[in-house]
Design a protein around this motif. Sequence first.
Motif, short mmCIF file in Angstrom:
data_model
loop_
_atom_site.label_atom_id
_atom_site.label_comp_id
_atom_site.label_asym_id
_atom_site.label_seq_id
_atom_site.Cartn_x
_atom_site.Cartn_y
_atom_site.Cartn_z
N ILE A 104 7.02 10.89 -9.72
CA ILE A 104 6.15 11.96 -10.25
C ILE A 104 6.32 12.09 -11.76
CG2 ILE A 104 5.78 14.46 -10.27
CD1 ILE A 104 6.30 14.47 -7.27
N ALA A 105 7.58 12.13 -12.22
CA ALA A 105 7.83 12.28 -13.65
C ALA A 105 7.36 11.06 -14.43
CB ALA A 105 9.31 12.53 -13.90
N SER A 106 7.40 9.89 -13.80
CA SER A 106 7.02 8.66 -14.50
C SER A 106 5.52 8.51 -14.67
CB SER A 106 7.57 7.44 -13.74
OG SER A 106 6.86 7.23 -12.53
N LEU A 107 4.73 9.35 -13.99
CA LEU A 107 3.28 9.23 -14.06
C LEU A 107 2.69 9.85 -15.32
CD1 LEU A 107 2.39 9.98 -10.33
CD2 LEU A 107 2.35 7.76 -11.49
N GLY A 108 3.46 10.66 -16.02
CA GLY A 108 2.96 11.29 -17.24
C GLY A 108 3.67 12.60 -17.50
N ALA A 109 3.72 12.98 -18.77
CA ALA A 109 4.47 14.18 -19.16
C ALA A 109 3.73 15.45 -18.81
CB ALA A 109 4.73 14.14 -20.66
N THR A 110 4.46 16.41 -18.29
CA THR A 110 3.98 17.79 -18.12
C THR A 110 5.11 18.71 -18.54
OG1 THR A 110 4.83 18.17 -15.87
CG2 THR A 110 2.70 17.04 -16.06
N ALA A 111 4.79 19.99 -18.74
CA ALA A 111 5.82 20.94 -19.13
C ALA A 111 6.78 21.24 -17.98
CB ALA A 111 5.17 22.24 -19.62
N MET A 112 6.48 20.73 -16.79
CA MET A 112 7.39 20.89 -15.66
C MET A 112 8.43 19.77 -15.63
SD MET A 112 7.38 23.20 -13.10
CE MET A 112 5.89 23.51 -12.16
N THR A 113 8.13 18.66 -16.29
CA THR A 113 9.04 17.51 -16.23
C THR A 113 9.55 17.08 -17.61
OG1 THR A 113 7.11 16.03 -16.27
CG2 THR A 113 8.01 16.61 -14.12
N GLU A 114 9.04 17.68 -18.68
CA GLU A 114 9.49 17.34 -20.03
C GLU A 114 9.78 18.63 -20.80
OE1 GLU A 114 9.96 14.36 -21.29
OE2 GLU A 114 9.12 13.14 -19.66
N ASP A 115 10.64 18.52 -21.80
CA ASP A 115 11.00 19.68 -22.61
C ASP A 115 9.96 19.88 -23.71
OD1 ASP A 115 12.28 21.80 -23.75
OD2 ASP A 115 13.88 20.63 -24.69
N ILE A 116 8.78 20.35 -23.28
CA ILE A 116 7.69 20.62 -24.21
C ILE A 116 7.21 22.04 -24.02
CG2 ILE A 116 6.94 18.21 -24.37
CD1 ILE A 116 4.80 18.77 -22.33
N GLU A 117 6.49 22.56 -25.00
CA GLU A 117 6.01 23.94 -24.95
C GLU A 117 5.03 24.15 -23.81
OE1 GLU A 117 3.56 27.14 -27.75
OE2 GLU A 117 3.80 25.05 -28.39
N ILE A 118 5.18 25.26 -23.12
CA ILE A 118 4.23 25.61 -22.06
C ILE A 118 3.00 26.23 -22.69
CG2 ILE A 118 3.85 27.07 -20.04
CD1 ILE A 118 6.81 26.84 -19.40
N ARG A 119 1.85 25.68 -22.39
CA ARG A 119 0.59 26.16 -22.97
C ARG A 119 -0.55 25.81 -22.03
NH1 ARG A 119 -1.95 21.69 -24.44
NH2 ARG A 119 -0.73 19.84 -24.96
N MET A 120 -1.72 26.35 -22.33
CA MET A 120 -2.91 26.01 -21.57
C MET A 120 -3.46 24.67 -22.06
SD MET A 120 -3.25 28.34 -19.34
CE MET A 120 -4.89 27.95 -18.69
N SER A 121 -3.86 23.83 -21.13
CA SER A 121 -4.40 22.52 -21.50
C SER A 121 -5.92 22.60 -21.63
CB SER A 121 -4.03 21.49 -20.44
OG SER A 121 -4.66 21.79 -19.21
N GLU A 122 -6.53 21.51 -22.08
CA GLU A 122 -7.98 21.48 -22.26
C GLU A 122 -8.72 21.64 -20.94
OE1 GLU A 122 -8.96 17.91 -24.28
OE2 GLU A 122 -8.00 18.50 -26.17
N SER A 123 -8.05 21.32 -19.83
CA SER A 123 -8.69 21.43 -18.51
C SER A 123 -8.79 22.88 -18.04
CB SER A 123 -7.90 20.63 -17.48
OG SER A 123 -6.63 21.23 -17.26
N GLY A 124 -8.12 23.78 -18.75
CA GLY A 124 -8.11 25.18 -18.32
C GLY A 124 -6.92 25.52 -17.44
N LEU A 125 -6.10 24.51 -17.13
CA LEU A 125 -4.88 24.72 -16.35
C LEU A 125 -3.68 24.72 -17.29
CD1 LEU A 125 -5.54 22.24 -13.41
CD2 LEU A 125 -5.54 24.74 -13.26
N PRO A 126 -2.62 25.44 -16.94
CA PRO A 126 -1.41 25.35 -17.75
C PRO A 126 -0.82 23.95 -17.66
CG PRO A 126 -1.00 26.60 -15.72
CD PRO A 126 -2.48 26.37 -15.80
N ASN A 127 -0.14 23.53 -18.73
CA ASN A 127 0.40 22.17 -18.72
C ASN A 127 1.65 22.04 -17.86
OD1 ASN A 127 2.13 23.54 -20.44
ND2 ASN A 127 2.20 21.92 -21.99
N THR A 128 1.98 23.10 -17.11
CA THR A 128 3.00 22.98 -16.07
C THR A 128 2.44 22.36 -14.79
OG1 THR A 128 2.50 25.28 -15.44
CG2 THR A 128 4.42 24.92 -16.87
N PHE A 129 1.12 22.21 -14.72
CA PHE A 129 0.51 21.59 -13.54
C PHE A 129 0.89 20.12 -13.49
CE2 PHE A 129 -3.34 19.35 -11.78
CZ PHE A 129 -3.03 19.61 -10.45
#
Length: 265
Positions: A104-129
């Motif tokens: 799951i983590a290898s498929l791409g970065a999200t704020a649930m799997t990487e130490d990045i700021e939690i914010r809303m993404s362009e899709s309208g979902l939080p980047n913790t999705f």
Amino acid sequence: MRLAGLAIRRERKETAVHAIAARNHDRPMREQALVLFSGGQDSTTCLAWALANFARVETVGFRYGQRHAVELDCRPVVLAELRRRFPAWAGKLGEDHLLDLGVIASLGATAMTEDIEIRMSESGLPNTFVPGRNLLFFTAAAALACRRGIRTLVGGMCETDFSGYPDCRDDTIKALQVALGLGMDRRFVLETPLMWIDKAATFALAEELGGGPLLDIVLSHTHTCYLGSRERHDWGPGCGECPACRLRKDGHARWRAAHAARRSA
């Protein structure tokens, strides 16, 4: 009128909680269930629900590169506390499984799997999705359940108080139940006891199922915070600012307010 409306909504929520807690009590206890158990508030409440409704319950957790991997440390603590405080449930608790889904983590970065700021993404979902996370969880759990002769899977997904994740929606879970059954040539039942209740009602359900002892387990030993914080608050451990903590903190406040309203009625 506004007070009357609030009272009606509160009464409806209380009725829903009673119905969920009492589900299947008028039928013979079902045989086995496998609970998707992260160590969080929702999955712990679902585990208590399963223990109240099934003769034997196994649990499964997932290591997927989550930045809040501390939740995995909470799992054995919660299980031990349930066994200690609820002797009638202790005999029902079966094997606990921990599966590696690091892909799951290898498929791409999200704020649930990487130490990045939690914010809303362009899709309208939080980047913790994490795209596909719950789909993979249920698929792996179903494969395990198939081998262990278990037909019922229990998950804490909810589309009332949630961050908009599409894989938490009831339609998704129903479609997945059909797909898993077809793909494994075996009838599965995917139970989501929290689907139509909010976080305040989830606290109320825990109280209904296990009273003060279960509430204490939820408030003291479960983990919700996306950032992995274990800072103590009256609503439980967490940072207090991430989306998961805000939902839990607000739900706890509304649950306490409902308690106060009942006492003053």
